[in-house]
Enzyme design. Structure first.
Site, PDB file in Angstrom:
ATOM      1  N   LYS A  75       1.346  -1.439  14.837  1.00 39.84           N
ATOM      2  CA  LYS A  75       1.416  -0.047  14.511  1.00 39.84           C
ATOM      3  C   LYS A  75       2.227   0.825  15.494  1.00 39.84           C
ATOM      4  O   LYS A  75       2.175   0.326  16.833  1.00 39.84           O
ATOM      5  CB  LYS A  75       0.074   0.417  14.259  1.00 39.84           C
ATOM      6  CG  LYS A  75      -0.094   1.814  13.867  1.00 39.84           C
ATOM      7  CD  LYS A  75      -1.442   2.265  13.752  1.00 39.84           C
ATOM      8  CE  LYS A  75      -1.545   3.802  13.168  1.00 39.84           C
ATOM      9  NZ  LYS A  75      -3.279   4.089  12.684  1.00 39.84           N
ATOM     10  N   SER A 108      -4.153   6.108   8.661  1.00 37.14           N
ATOM     11  CA  SER A 108      -2.876   6.461   9.084  1.00 37.14           C
ATOM     12  C   SER A 108      -1.965   5.051   9.340  1.00 37.14           C
ATOM     13  O   SER A 108      -0.827   5.245   9.493  1.00 37.14           O
ATOM     14  CB  SER A 108      -2.958   7.082  10.510  1.00 37.14           C
ATOM     15  OG  SER A 108      -3.496   6.298  11.311  1.00 37.14           O
ATOM     16  N   SER A 156      -8.671   4.504   9.448  1.00 36.07           N
ATOM     17  CA  SER A 156      -7.101   4.404   9.152  1.00 36.07           C
ATOM     18  C   SER A 156      -6.558   2.878   9.048  1.00 36.07           C
ATOM     19  O   SER A 156      -5.462   2.628   8.862  1.00 36.07           O
ATOM     20  CB  SER A 156      -6.469   4.956  10.591  1.00 36.07           C
ATOM     21  OG  SER A 156      -6.634   6.347  10.314  1.00 36.07           O
TER      22      SER A 156
END
Length: 487
Positions: free
Chosen positions: A77, A152, A176
């Protein structure tokens, strides 16, 4: 390379036997990612040159037969810093930021000869639940390109769900990792707070953030957590709890175990198909030898309000460093120091980030600290005590990961409150610091539904035991997306 048709163990054996080289595997992986990128937008940066250089070095050294992850490409990420590889947090503020060091988890991946294939798209500074607040555009759900992948960590979930890689790393502040895992039909785990070092994770909510793995199977997930977990002296919140083999209990039966199902997790606002999938899952656990009891989490209804006060307050503090002075974006045509601050932050941050900074600053202000932040912290303690009471009598808790399956792109961006409520089932676990997993448990109109399994602090082994038993008893994890909605 078709990651849908191979397991981690099978791929490892091919690399050990030299039936396939790491360079060949990485080239195939890069080609698949790049062919999908225009449509899915799962990556901010694909590191072709760096990944191929890593692959060549591993081929020359040889594969360690005892290391399952040696030579395997993994995505990271884009709020986890990577040395000499751009890390943007999907924000204009860090659009061209290249770190000079690796996050602890990245160091551990590299030490185990894992190939970092690229940096995945996300909601800006991890603030969002749909990967639509990214400065680099929205990511699409592989199951239906008109729908969100969750957030996210939407890019990290999408690249695994689409079969581009076997695994990725995400971060979880209020759901997330788990919510996008639910929306894209894969396994996502938020470990116990402190289990994985946050050193090198661009901070959103420091008492809530936790890095964790997203994979296609429960076993692969446990194997990846084995690599990234452990004490790190550079992170003061890192736990010195011993890191055992998280897969140690996988394969053990569930006979005699007690499972809790909170009635609040099946109440108003939960989609009918989601509710049915969770009740069906409860029946499967009964068939596996466990008993399932209805319990209550009376303070869970206050979780979202408490979370957005605490999380936004911590974000307000953490994001002060982005001021146009030291690094990152800096506004032009400024006439004073105040101009630098105001224009840089006005132009560099997106609307959602500004909204949370404003909420957090307000909550921390002298006139409102007791009414908001202090009260939210007290509610957090009540939530923690609710879970402690349940775990006195039960081995783990089950429930939905998200109230609904994935929703349409653009459907909720204009209504922040509705978007925030999507995390109502995941937020309490971040507030309490508990380990939790989402894994596939059903479908609604062709879209995946996730089951959430919650364990006691630092009892990831039981969480993986339960998740693997459920996975072995069902076929949901075997389904793969027909890109664009042909499911």
């Amino acid at each position: 390379m078709n990651y849908f048709d191979t397991s981690l163990e099978e791929l490892h054996q091919k690399l050990v036997s030299k039936e396939m080289t790491v360079t060949e595997l990485v080239k195939d992986t890069l080609d698949q990612i790049e062919s999908d990128q225009k449509e899915l937008n799962a990556y901010v940066t694909v590191d072709r040159d760096g990944a191929l250089a890593q692959a060549k070095a591993i081929d020359e050294k040889g594969i360690n037969a005892d290391n399952l992850w040696a030579g395997i490409p993994v995505a990271v990420k884009d709020n986890i810093v990577t040395k000499d590889l751009k890390t943007t947090a999907a924000s204009k503020m860090l659009e061209n930021f290249t770190p000079i060091y690796d996050a602890n988890v990245v160091e551990k991946l590299k030490a185990n000869d894992v190939v970092i294939i690229g940096k995945t798209n996300m909601d800006e500074f991890a603030m969002g639940g749909s990967t639509e607040t990214s400065f680099f555009g929205a990511t699409k759900n592989p199951w239906d390109h008109t729908k969100v992948p969750g957030g996210s960590s939407g890019g990290s979930a999408t690249t695994v769900s689409a079969g581009e890689v076997l695994a990725s790393l995400g971060s979880d502040t209020g759901g997330s990792i788990r919510q996008p895992a639910s929306f894209t039909g894969i396994v996502g785990v938020k470990p116990t707070y402190g289990r994985v070092s946050r050193y090198g994770l661009i901070a959103f909510g420091s008492s809530l953030d936790q890095i964790g793995p997203l994979t296609r199977s429960v076993r692969d997930n446990a194997a990846l957590l084995n690599i990234i977990a452990g004490k790190d002296d550079r992170d003061m919140t890192s736990s010195d709890q011993p890191v055992d083999n998280f897969a140690a209990k996988i394969g053990q039966d569930l006979t005699g175990m007690k499972v809790a199902l909170p009635k609040e997790y099946l109440g108003e606002g939960i989609d009918a198909d989601v509710k049915k999938s969770v009740l069906d899952a409860a029946e499967i656990f009964k068939k596996l030898g466990a008993t399932v009891d209805e319990v209550s989490l009376p303070h869970s209804k206050y979780g979202v309000a408490a979370y957005y006060i605490i999380g936004s307050s911590e974000a307000s503090s953490n994001l002060q460093r982005f001021d146009g002075i030291r690094y990152g974006y800096r506004a032009e045509d400024v006439k004073s120091l105040e101009d630098v601050y105001v224009k840089t932050r006005s132009e560099g941050f997106g609307d959602e980030v500004k909204r949370r900074i404003m909420l957090g600053t307000y909550s921390l202000s002298a006139g409102f600290f007791d009414a908001y932040f202090k009260k939210a912290a007290q509610v957090r303690t009540l939530l923690i005590n609710d879970f402690k009471e349940i775990f006195k009598e039960h081995d783990f808790i089950i429930g939905p990961t998200a109230p609904t399956p994935a929703f349409k792109l653009g459907a909720e961006t204009a209504d922040p409150t509705t978007m925030y409520m999507n995390d109502i089932l995941t937020i309490p676990l971040n507030l309490a610091g508990l380990p939790a997993m989402s894994l596939p448990a059903g479908f609604s109109d062709g879209m995946p539904i996730g089951l959430q399994i919650i364990a006691k602090p630092f009892d990831e082994e039981t969480m993986y035991q339960a998740g693997s038993a459920f996975e072995d008893a069902t076929d949901f994890h075997k389904e793969v997306p027909g890109q664009g909605g042909q499911n």
